[in-house]
Design an enzyme around this catalytic site. Structure first.
Site, short mmCIF file in Angstrom:
data_model
loop_
_atom_site.label_atom_id
_atom_site.label_comp_id
_atom_site.label_asym_id
_atom_site.label_seq_id
_atom_site.Cartn_x
_atom_site.Cartn_y
_atom_site.Cartn_z
N CYS A 42 0.84 -1.19 0.00
CA CYS A 42 0.00 0.00 0.00
C CYS A 42 0.88 1.25 0.00
CB CYS A 42 -0.91 0.00 1.23
SG CYS A 42 -2.07 1.39 1.24
N ASP A 44 0.40 3.74 1.71
CA ASP A 44 0.35 4.30 3.07
C ASP A 44 1.76 4.58 3.60
OD1 ASP A 44 0.17 4.43 6.01
OD2 ASP A 44 -1.93 3.87 5.68
N ARG A 46 2.89 4.79 6.38
CA ARG A 46 3.29 4.07 7.61
C ARG A 46 3.77 2.65 7.32
NH1 ARG A 46 -2.40 4.97 10.33
NH2 ARG A 46 -2.90 4.34 8.19
N HIS A 98 -2.27 -4.09 4.87
CA HIS A 98 -2.12 -3.71 6.28
C HIS A 98 -3.49 -3.47 6.89
CE1 HIS A 98 -2.79 0.75 5.86
NE2 HIS A 98 -2.52 0.44 4.60
N CYS A 101 -6.34 -0.13 6.70
CA CYS A 101 -6.03 0.48 5.41
C CYS A 101 -7.14 1.46 5.00
CB CYS A 101 -5.88 -0.61 4.34
SG CYS A 101 -5.47 0.05 2.71
CO CO Z 1 -3.47 1.19 2.95
#
Ligand code: CO
Length: 199
Positions: A42, A44, A46, A98, A101
């Site tokens: 992803c 993302d 993090r 994750h 998400c």
């Molecule tokens: Co995500």
């Protein structure tokens, strides 16, 4: 405009630190790229691929998009897979989702998010494929966790169904596709145990 000078300062420090540890690091790295892993994760911020695997630059070939999806018409993702499999000859393709998400959460509501709704629609499809199982989970958090996992499992199947993997396996190339999910709360990866190593 806010300053971005600190990015260059950080970069200089990072480069200095690595060169201190290994003076030939960048020379060696610039001369060859031989990662054994393709990471499809992803976007993302993090979920940083290299860091959470404890790996250095040069060790993981990376593709990231919202909600780590492998769409059969996405030339970007398919090109990355093709290069990784046919040129770099990676040994492992890892699809990593994750929990928590944002893309998966957004796919669950009925609100309009604009352009991205087209992208998220593929996760709605995952929901539809597993509707009975997901509808049976009443707790919202648990339902979301399950959808995050099922999304990874479907994307693993999508990787395996590409002409790229089918051709590689037909040629007896040693390559395994895996599905992992990452927990933002403790930084721990979980193997969903859906690994596929042949057709
Ligand atoms: Co995500």
């Amino acid at each position: 405009m806010s300053s971005i000078q600190h990015l260059f300062d950080n970069n200089q420090q990072w480069s200095d630190k690595i060169k201190q540890e290994d003076p030939n690091f960048f020379k060696n790295l610039s001369e060859q790229q031989t990662p054994e892993y393709l990471w499809i994760g992803c976007s993302d911020s993090r979920v940083p691929a290299n860091e959470l695997l404890g790996m250095q630059p040069g060790e993981v070939f990376v593709h990231r998009n919202i909600a780590n999806q492998v769409i059969h018409t996405d030339l970007n993702c398919l090109s990355v897979i093709q290069f990784a499999v046919e040129v770099l000859k990676v040994k492992h393709v890892i699809v990593c989702g994750h929990y928590g998400c944002g893309g998966v959460i957004a796919s669950l509501d009925d609100k309009s998010h604009g352009l991205i709704d087209n992208w998220l629609h593929h996760i709605k499809d995952v929901y539809r494929f597993h509707k009975e199982r997901l509808d049976a989970v009443e707790d919202k958090e648990e339902k979301l966790k399950l959808l995050c996992e099922l999304n990874v499992i479907e994307q693993v199947a999508n990787v395996c169904n590409t002409t790229i993997l089918k051709r590689a396996w037909a040629a007896e190339q040693d390559i395994t596709v895996h599905g992992f999910v990452y927990n933002l709360h403790d930084g721990i990866l979980k193997d969903l145990e859906v690994s596929v190593e042949s057709n």
